[in-house]
Design a protein around this motif. Structure first.
Motif, PDB file in Angstrom:
ATOM      1  N   TRP A   1       0.828  -1.209   0.000  1.00  0.00           N
ATOM      2  CA  TRP A   1       0.000   0.000   0.000  1.00  0.00           C
ATOM      3  C   TRP A   1       0.863   1.259   0.000  1.00  0.00           C
ATOM      4  O   TRP A   1       0.549   2.263  -0.629  1.00  0.00           O
ATOM      5  CB  TRP A   1      -0.920  -0.017   1.228  1.00  0.00           C
ATOM      6  N   ARG A   2       1.980   1.206   0.729  1.00  0.00           N
ATOM      7  CA  ARG A   2       2.789   2.427   0.902  1.00  0.00           C
ATOM      8  C   ARG A   2       3.759   2.663  -0.248  1.00  0.00           C
ATOM      9  O   ARG A   2       4.485   3.661  -0.228  1.00  0.00           O
ATOM     10  CB  ARG A   2       3.554   2.333   2.231  1.00  0.00           C
ATOM     11  N   ARG A   3       3.792   1.756  -1.230  1.00  0.00           N
ATOM     12  CA  ARG A   3       4.718   1.949  -2.356  1.00  0.00           C
ATOM     13  C   ARG A   3       4.434   3.256  -3.081  1.00  0.00           C
ATOM     14  O   ARG A   3       5.347   3.944  -3.515  1.00  0.00           O
ATOM     15  CB  ARG A   3       4.595   0.786  -3.355  1.00  0.00           C
ATOM     16  N   HIS A   4       3.167   3.566  -3.256  1.00  0.00           N
ATOM     17  CA  HIS A   4       2.770   4.830  -3.888  1.00  0.00           C
ATOM     18  C   HIS A   4       1.775   5.529  -2.978  1.00  0.00           C
ATOM     19  O   HIS A   4       0.904   4.884  -2.415  1.00  0.00           O
ATOM     20  CB  HIS A   4       2.067   4.578  -5.232  1.00  0.00           C
ATOM     21  N   PRO A   5       1.864   6.852  -2.859  1.00  0.00           N
ATOM     22  CA  PRO A   5       0.948   7.569  -1.959  1.00  0.00           C
ATOM     23  C   PRO A   5      -0.521   7.459  -2.362  1.00  0.00           C
ATOM     24  O   PRO A   5      -1.390   7.558  -1.513  1.00  0.00           O
ATOM     25  CB  PRO A   5       1.416   9.028  -2.035  1.00  0.00           C
ATOM     26  N   ALA A   6      -0.784   7.247  -3.645  1.00  0.00           N
ATOM     27  CA  ALA A   6      -2.184   7.247  -4.094  1.00  0.00           C
ATOM     28  C   ALA A   6      -2.754   5.840  -4.269  1.00  0.00           C
ATOM     29  O   ALA A   6      -3.839   5.669  -4.806  1.00  0.00           O
ATOM     30  CB  ALA A   6      -2.296   8.019  -5.402  1.00  0.00           C
ATOM     31  N   SER A   7      -2.019   4.830  -3.805  1.00  0.00           N
ATOM     32  CA  SER A   7      -2.488   3.453  -4.018  1.00  0.00           C
ATOM     33  C   SER A   7      -3.789   3.182  -3.273  1.00  0.00           C
ATOM     34  O   SER A   7      -4.087   3.802  -2.254  1.00  0.00           O
ATOM     35  CB  SER A   7      -1.419   2.457  -3.556  1.00  0.00           C
TER      36      SER A   7
ATOM     37  N   GLU B   1      -4.717   8.950   3.382  1.00  0.00           N
ATOM     38  CA  GLU B   1      -4.645  10.409   3.525  1.00  0.00           C
ATOM     39  C   GLU B   1      -3.913  10.693   4.818  1.00  0.00           C
ATOM     40  O   GLU B   1      -4.371  10.286   5.886  1.00  0.00           O
ATOM     41  CB  GLU B   1      -6.060  11.014   3.542  1.00  0.00           C
ATOM     42  N   ASP B   2      -2.749  11.345   4.697  1.00  0.00           N
ATOM     43  CA  ASP B   2      -1.860  11.540   5.854  1.00  0.00           C
ATOM     44  C   ASP B   2      -1.582  10.211   6.552  1.00  0.00           C
ATOM     45  O   ASP B   2      -1.558  10.135   7.786  1.00  0.00           O
ATOM     46  CB  ASP B   2      -2.469  12.546   6.845  1.00  0.00           C
ATOM     47  N   GLY B   3      -1.407   9.173   5.759  1.00  0.00           N
ATOM     48  CA  GLY B   3      -1.040   7.863   6.296  1.00  0.00           C
ATOM     49  C   GLY B   3      -2.193   7.075   6.879  1.00  0.00           C
ATOM     50  O   GLY B   3      -2.004   5.956   7.356  1.00  0.00           O
TER      51      GLY B   3
END
Ligand code: ZN
Length: 254
Positions: free
Chosen positions: A202-208, A221-223
């Protein structure tokens, strides 16, 4: 949710619901996703009996018939995710090799495994037995995600700017993703390790985007996981004296 990612159009046909009934056992309201792209038409999980009309209508809304579906990607062998593979029996039906081996060994009548449906699938000519890390469709890989069931698979669509992670019941809902605690696991620590693995994807890309087995899709959104779209869930009941009088009970909170 309808979103275009690197040659794929991703549409949620049924959004799963993160709840249990109080007096009538499991609800089994699971997620079904349509993936179109690279000349393929795929479904990620196919729901249970009560969803057959819904599934057919969902396909028709996109101008599709059952026979247009080329791939059925199953996360695991529980009835509420897999039994409708029989609606798409000419498609390539994908299930984890280890999941299938486990599922056909389960005693009849004791678990949520769809005993007869997995037994029939086991020798079905279009069955594809998937392995950890395998590329199932262009840009879409499957990954072993044990805990809910031993051979459970998640599917990851890798995009240039964002990925979509279909978690099935490896992470059923937002509460499980955030707390890393799980309902219906054979080993809580294995499920926790799997959810950690989902978070790494999930954290590979911010918009995943994560699409869970029993909840709305989410983006960070903000993690923190935030829902995409609005929940719709309700029951109508005949509590009156005739068939015209119905009571609608909303299952959403304000
Ligand atoms: Zn399940």
């Amino acid at each position: 949710m309808s979103i275009a990612i690197d040659g794929y159009q991703v549409d949620i046909i049924v959004s799963g619901f993160p709840g249990k009934s109080v007096c009538h056992g499991g609800l089994g309201w699971s997620t079904i996703v349509l993936l179109r792209g690279h000349g393929r038409i795929a479904l990620v999980d196919v729901g249970t009996f009560g969803m057959r009309n819904l599934l057919q209508k969902g396909l028709a809304d996109h101008g599709l018939n059952n026979t247009d579906v080329t791939e059925v990607l199953l996360t695991h062998g529980h009835h509420d995710h897999c039994i409708n593979w029989v609606m798409f029996r000419d498609a390539r039906i994908v299930l984890g090799q280890s999941e299938l081996e486990w599922a056909v060994e389960q005693p009849w009548g004791e678990t949520p495994v769809a005993e007869l449906y997995v037994e029939r699938l086991n020798d079905w000519p279009t069955l594809h037995r998937a392995h950890d890390g395998e590329e199932i469709l262009p840009g879409i890989t499957c990954h072993l995600a044990a805990g809910h069931t031993p051979g459970h698979l998640i599917y990851v669509l890798r995009g240039e700017s964002r990925d979509v992670i279909f978690t099935g019941d490896a992470a059923k809902n937002r509460a499980e993703l955030i707390s890393r605690d799980t309902d219906m696991t054979y080993d809580a620590s294995i499920s926790r390790a799997t959810i950690n693995m989902i978070w790494e994807h999930w954290r590979r890309h911010p918009a995943s985007i994560v699409v869970p087995g029993h909840d709305l899709p989410m983006v960070l959104e903000d993690g923190r996981p935030e829902y995409i779209g609005k929940r719709e869930a309700a029951i109508t009941a005949w509590y009156g004296d005739d068939m015209e009088t119905t009571t609608r009970i909303e299952l959403t909170v304000a």
